[in-house]
Scaffold this motif. Structure first.
Motif, PDB file in Angstrom:
ATOM      1  N   LEU A  11     -13.533  28.299  55.416  1.00 32.47           N
ATOM      2  CA  LEU A  11     -12.226  28.349  54.747  1.00 32.47           C
ATOM      3  C   LEU A  11     -11.093  28.189  55.745  1.00 32.47           C
ATOM      4  CD1 LEU A  11     -12.872  31.177  52.139  1.00 32.47           C
ATOM      5  CD2 LEU A  11     -12.341  28.773  51.637  1.00 32.47           C
ATOM      6  N   LEU A  12     -11.211  28.801  56.914  1.00 31.55           N
ATOM      7  CA  LEU A  12     -10.195  28.639  57.946  1.00 31.55           C
ATOM      8  C   LEU A  12     -10.093  27.174  58.366  1.00 31.55           C
ATOM      9  CD1 LEU A  12      -8.127  29.760  59.986  1.00 31.55           C
ATOM     10  CD2 LEU A  12     -10.064  30.144  61.543  1.00 31.55           C
ATOM     11  N   ALA A  13     -11.223  26.526  58.597  1.00 28.90           N
ATOM     12  CA  ALA A  13     -11.213  25.116  59.007  1.00 28.90           C
ATOM     13  C   ALA A  13     -10.591  24.238  57.921  1.00 28.90           C
ATOM     14  CB  ALA A  13     -12.632  24.649  59.327  1.00 28.90           C
ATOM     15  N   LEU A  16      -6.766  24.917  57.828  1.00 22.37           N
ATOM     16  CA  LEU A  16      -6.028  24.333  58.943  1.00 22.37           C
ATOM     17  C   LEU A  16      -5.987  22.806  58.855  1.00 22.37           C
ATOM     18  CD1 LEU A  16      -7.166  26.636  61.889  1.00 22.37           C
ATOM     19  CD2 LEU A  16      -5.007  26.697  60.595  1.00 22.37           C
ATOM     20  N   GLY A  17      -7.099  22.194  58.498  1.00 15.01           N
ATOM     21  CA  GLY A  17      -7.125  20.735  58.390  1.00 15.01           C
ATOM     22  C   GLY A  17      -6.227  20.219  57.282  1.00 15.01           C
ATOM     23  N   THR A  18      -6.363  20.794  56.107  1.00 15.78           N
ATOM     24  CA  THR A  18      -5.561  20.365  54.967  1.00 15.78           C
ATOM     25  C   THR A  18      -4.093  20.669  55.178  1.00 15.78           C
ATOM     26  OG1 THR A  18      -7.455  20.721  53.498  1.00 15.78           O
ATOM     27  CG2 THR A  18      -5.288  20.591  52.458  1.00 15.78           C
ATOM     28  N   SER A  19      -3.816  21.869  55.667  1.00 12.81           N
ATOM     29  CA  SER A  19      -2.415  22.264  55.829  1.00 12.81           C
ATOM     30  C   SER A  19      -1.725  21.480  56.926  1.00 12.81           C
ATOM     31  CB  SER A  19      -2.310  23.764  56.104  1.00 12.81           C
ATOM     32  OG  SER A  19      -2.897  24.088  57.354  1.00 12.81           O
ATOM     33  N   GLY A  20      -2.457  21.079  57.949  1.00  6.69           N
ATOM     34  CA  GLY A  20      -1.844  20.280  59.010  1.00  6.69           C
ATOM     35  C   GLY A  20      -1.320  18.956  58.483  1.00  6.69           C
ATOM     36  N   VAL A  21      -2.107  18.308  57.639  1.00  8.29           N
ATOM     37  CA  VAL A  21      -1.687  17.031  57.052  1.00  8.29           C
ATOM     38  C   VAL A  21      -0.520  17.250  56.090  1.00  8.29           C
ATOM     39  CG1 VAL A  21      -2.426  15.097  55.604  1.00  8.29           C
ATOM     40  CG2 VAL A  21      -3.983  16.029  57.317  1.00  8.29           C
ATOM     41  N   LEU A  22      -0.622  18.262  55.227  1.00 10.04           N
ATOM     42  CA  LEU A  22       0.460  18.548  54.284  1.00 10.04           C
ATOM     43  C   LEU A  22       1.763  18.878  55.007  1.00 10.04           C
ATOM     44  CD1 LEU A  22      -1.539  20.692  51.727  1.00 10.04           C
ATOM     45  CD2 LEU A  22      -0.392  18.521  51.217  1.00 10.04           C
ATOM     46  N   PHE A  23       1.673  19.734  56.018  1.00 16.74           N
ATOM     47  CA  PHE A  23       2.870  20.141  56.761  1.00 16.74           C
ATOM     48  C   PHE A  23       3.523  18.933  57.422  1.00 16.74           C
ATOM     49  CE2 PHE A  23       5.034  21.719  60.574  1.00 16.74           C
ATOM     50  CZ  PHE A  23       5.887  22.648  60.005  1.00 16.74           C
ATOM     51  N   ALA A  24       2.727  18.080  58.051  1.00 18.84           N
ATOM     52  CA  ALA A  24       3.277  16.906  58.730  1.00 18.84           C
ATOM     53  C   ALA A  24       3.994  15.991  57.733  1.00 18.84           C
ATOM     54  CB  ALA A  24       2.168  16.144  59.453  1.00 18.84           C
ATOM     55  N   HIS A  25       3.390  15.734  56.591  1.00 15.85           N
ATOM     56  CA  HIS A  25       4.015  14.869  55.593  1.00 15.85           C
ATOM     57  C   HIS A  25       5.289  15.496  55.024  1.00 15.85           C
ATOM     58  CE1 HIS A  25       1.327  11.430  55.124  1.00 15.85           C
ATOM     59  NE2 HIS A  25       0.349  12.261  55.454  1.00 15.85           N
ATOM     60  N   GLY A  26       5.256  16.792  54.784  1.00 17.49           N
ATOM     61  CA  GLY A  26       6.439  17.464  54.261  1.00 17.49           C
ATOM     62  C   GLY A  26       7.597  17.464  55.239  1.00 17.49           C
ATOM     63  N   THR A  27       7.309  17.675  56.517  1.00 17.59           N
ATOM     64  CA  THR A  27       8.397  17.683  57.506  1.00 17.59           C
ATOM     65  C   THR A  27       8.925  16.277  57.777  1.00 17.59           C
ATOM     66  OG1 THR A  27       6.821  17.690  59.357  1.00 17.59           O
ATOM     67  CG2 THR A  27       7.653  19.841  58.593  1.00 17.59           C
TER      68      THR A  27
END
Length: 177
Positions: A11-13, A16-27
């Motif tokens: 779940l941590l992996a 982190l993987g999913t949120s990294g992509v989402l965060f980058a696109h959102g910013t």
């Protein structure tokens, strides 16, 4: 801390993987980071895709992606984070829908997968390596999950429906000219 399971690490992996992509696109949308266009450029792009008014649509999409991504990474308010990111991705799926499924042809495969992963994480919960765990799951309870996913579903439906209506009106006006 209790013994960590493979599930907790998985779940941590995924978070982190999913949120990294989402965060980058959102910013990219909100701040112009990572080669993005920032809020003004994103607002113009949103309008060209049929989302009116563009600036609130850009803020909502960027906040759903960046905010949802950040909260997923932290494992905080996980159902709200997953629902927000999934709702934002529903708008992206609508934009790419006419190109078919596969991303290689401009289709909705990629945003659908990100939305699916965000929703799954919101439903499954963050695991033990999370701020939700540290706060004794105050923001990770079934009623909040139901409320967050219901609000996200209704919001995404209304926004996508409004976009479809605007695009149909534009097409009709173009035919009449």
């Amino acid at each position: 801390m209790a013994h960590l399971s493979r599930k907790d690490l998985g779940l941590l992996a995924m978070r982190l993987g999913t949120s990294g992509v989402l965060f980058a696109h959102g910013t990219q949308k909100l701040f112009g980071w990572f080669g993005g266009h920032g809020i003004e450029g994103t607002a113009k792009g949103m309008e060209s895709m049929g989302f009116w008014p563009g600036k609130p649509a850009a803020i909502a999409a960027g906040a759903g992606e960046a905010g949802g991504g950040l909260l997923l990474a932290l494992g905080l308010a996980t159902p709200v984070a997953g629902a927000a990111a999934a709702g934002a991705m529903a708008g992206a799926v609508a934009v790419h829908r006419k190109a078919g499924f596969f991303a290689t042809a401009g289709g909705y495969e990629y945003p659908a997968y990100l939305g699916f992963m965000a929703a799954c994480l919101g439903l499954a919960g963050p695991g033990r390596l999370s701020l939700d765990q540290l706060t004794r799951h105050r923001l990770n309870r079934p009623p909040l999950m139901l409320l967050a996913f219901a609000a996200s579903t209704v919001g995404a439906f209304l926004i996508v429906n409004q976009r479809e209506k605007a695009l149909n009106e534009q097409a009709l006006e173009a035919e009449l000219q």
